[in-house]
Write an enzyme that holds these catalytic residues in place. Sequence first.
Site, PDB file in Angstrom:
ATOM      1  CB  CYS A   1     -17.012  -5.235  -1.421  1.00 29.45           C
ATOM      2  SG  CYS A   1     -17.239  -7.018  -1.513  1.00 29.45           S
TER       3      CYS A   1
ATOM      4  NE  ARG B   1     -13.934  -5.829   0.968  1.00 32.86           N
ATOM      5  CZ  ARG B   1     -13.123  -4.897   0.472  1.00 32.86           C
ATOM      6  NH1 ARG B   1     -12.668  -3.936   1.248  1.00 32.86           N
ATOM      7  NH2 ARG B   1     -12.779  -4.939  -0.807  1.00 32.86           N
TER       8      ARG B   1
END
Lengths: 291, 117
Positions: free
Chosen positions: A249, A254
């Site tokens: 990410c 994430r």
Amino acid sequence: MLPSMQEIADRGYAVPEALVSTQWVAEHKDDDDVVLVESNEDPLLYASGHIPGAVEVDWTRDLNDPLTRDYLREEGFSQLMSRIGATRDSTVVFYGDKNNWWACYAAWVFHLFGHQNCRIMDGGRLKWQKEGRAMTRDAAQTRPTNYEAPKRDDKEFRAFRDQVLAHVTEKGKLIDVRSPEEFTGERLHMEAYPNEGALRGGHIPGAKNVPWSKAIHPEDGTFLNAQGLRELYESKAGLSQADDVVVYCRIGERSSHTWFVLRYLLGYPRVRNYDGSWTEWGNLVGAPIER
Amino acid sequence: MLKETLEDLEMLDRQERIDYLISLAQEFQNDHVPRTPETRVPGCESEVYMTAGPKIAVDNPQGVSAMALAVILKDANTDELRELSDDVVFRIFGRELSMGKSLGLTGMVRIAREFAE
């Protein structure tokens, strides 16, 4: 089996025991072999109220090296685990805000030290609170242990820059979990934040875009069932269990959520998180980029 | 007054600062801000909306930190808002903020500063 755990088992996951329900946590959080850990993005959240008995593991303060962009080493991890009352046999149950985004990130770091006996509480803080379950501001009472962590081994779960370069050359599978605007390079950086993005926008060549939040039900933070996840990652993104997958990410936070989904809910044996992610790749001289 | 709040925070140890910020967050009262791309706080993965004219209004701050910051910003006068630096987020919350959280909170600071300029 608790009805709530049966419901999780019925979702068809490869490793259903990697998820526990809020009801399971309510019934087992005080077991001697369970350590309940809250890990959030918001640094005030734990102190404002947490599940009774939960300890806090702050990703920034507790898991990161203060100087080098890296995680703590085995000495620091031993101290952390001893402080929170964990032994090598403890089942560590993680939960947190942002639909367990940071809980998954902390669980991923624990894996680097061989502590794979981890669970994620399905739905995180959001679900616990929506169910009206007890919260407290009281500090958890822990009994310090003498945890001895092995040397950190990143090989199985973590990808570094040169490995990702080789992966790209070999046309390996990558999942970019950022927003579509970040993936296409339309958003080079956050609006009006020219110094806080990367110098280049786009994605790593060959990556498919599956934003991390597609894997959960937004109303309560619970994970999609296996069929829904296979639709996302296999039908749409072209993955299969035979693949060697790298997820990324912006800084790897994430993508840890997606790492958990692929490894435990879909049972992919080879998934690595590239935590250098776009803050590294998008600033790397000569790194190939697609838009 | 922002200056007094920052001075108070600098005298507190970590736990005292946390308790103080939580108490500020508990004072927060949500405003109703038109939810448009222009009012959405940039840098924030959560949907927080803010306007800063004629006064600061914050809608749907996600998490205790955003509520505490909203209360602090609303209490500042125009001169203080005009002189706000992005670094004020770290002065208030310490250096332990994740990149994502600091971006969202800094977004709120920038909207407040733009209002005052």
